[in-house]
Design a protein around this motif. Sequence first.
Motif, PDB file in Angstrom:
ATOM      1  N   GLU A  49      63.914 -68.226  48.886  1.00 57.58           N
ATOM      2  CA  GLU A  49      64.280 -66.896  48.392  1.00 57.58           C
ATOM      3  C   GLU A  49      65.118 -66.994  47.126  1.00 57.58           C
ATOM      4  OE1 GLU A  49      66.834 -63.538  47.696  1.00 57.58           O
ATOM      5  OE2 GLU A  49      67.587 -65.371  48.637  1.00 57.58           O
ATOM      6  N   ARG A  50      66.063 -67.932  47.073  1.00 57.08           N
ATOM      7  CA  ARG A  50      66.909 -68.092  45.885  1.00 57.08           C
ATOM      8  C   ARG A  50      66.096 -68.579  44.687  1.00 57.08           C
ATOM      9  NH1 ARG A  50      70.308 -65.103  44.749  1.00 57.08           N
ATOM     10  NH2 ARG A  50      68.943 -63.956  46.057  1.00 57.08           N
ATOM     11  N   ASN A 102      70.612 -69.813  40.456  1.00 49.59           N
ATOM     12  CA  ASN A 102      69.846 -69.472  41.652  1.00 49.59           C
ATOM     13  C   ASN A 102      68.783 -70.521  41.938  1.00 49.59           C
ATOM     14  OD1 ASN A 102      70.743 -67.029  42.939  1.00 49.59           O
ATOM     15  ND2 ASN A 102      70.167 -65.942  41.081  1.00 49.59           N
ATOM     16  N   GLY A 106      69.030 -72.797  45.114  1.00 49.19           N
ATOM     17  CA  GLY A 106      67.888 -72.656  46.018  1.00 49.19           C
ATOM     18  C   GLY A 106      67.236 -73.997  46.287  1.00 49.19           C
ATOM     19  N   THR A 123      69.395 -75.959  48.623  1.00 46.40           N
ATOM     20  CA  THR A 123      69.292 -75.428  49.980  1.00 46.40           C
ATOM     21  C   THR A 123      67.988 -75.877  50.641  1.00 46.40           C
ATOM     22  OG1 THR A 123      70.611 -73.516  49.299  1.00 46.40           O
ATOM     23  CG2 THR A 123      69.388 -73.309  51.356  1.00 46.40           C
ATOM     24  N   ALA A 146      64.103 -65.659  43.482  1.00 46.48           N
ATOM     25  CA  ALA A 146      64.992 -64.729  42.779  1.00 46.48           C
ATOM     26  C   ALA A 146      65.323 -65.261  41.385  1.00 46.48           C
ATOM     27  CB  ALA A 146      66.275 -64.515  43.585  1.00 46.48           C
ATOM     28  N   GLY A 147      65.575 -66.551  41.279  1.00 43.67           N
ATOM     29  CA  GLY A 147      65.890 -67.141  39.975  1.00 43.67           C
ATOM     30  C   GLY A 147      64.728 -67.071  39.011  1.00 43.67           C
TER      31      GLY A 147
END
Length: 190
Positions: free
Chosen positions: A54-55, A73, A77, A80, A58-59
């Motif tokens: 998701e990050r 992001n 991400g 993660t 989004a980035g």
Amino acid sequence: MKADVISPKGLRIAQIVLGVIAIALSISVMAQPRAGVTLLVFLLSVTLLVLGIERVIAGIGLKDLPKSSRIGNIILGGLTIALGIIVISFPVFAAGFLILLLAIGLLFMGIARVLYGILARQNVSKWSKTFAIGVGILSIAVSIMIFVSPLLGAFLVALVLAINLLILGIESIAHGISGRKHIAAHDYGR
């Protein structure tokens, strides 16, 4: 104030089915505590993967963000996602780490409760202070036992998970059978 809302038939069936699944998982975890820890590690890894993806999206996709925020992001991400892959690849290490965090958290909470019981002001009842000290000592003792025997920590994590699943399952089935769901009713303007 609480209000009753009648649930649609499909929702009632879903509540009953999901409640039965939760109870079955609870019984499974009680019978095989290792399964509970494995389930938690699996959920942690999937959560990390989903959040990381998701990050990154989004980035890449949020063109309105400043370039530094978009890059941040994407990097966070990616980290993660990597952490999620590590958790999947080394589940025993991840379980041990979670148990260590549990023991540290219990130790800190126990110390805080003891200090509260000792240092609380005069307006706090003696009973409340004594209870805080007792809970604090119990938390510290359990934390030390987990440090000494991580298997005990794994068992406690599995036991808490099993009890939680059992309660949630029973509640879900009860709501499904009754056809009612309790919700908070807001009293606007009265």
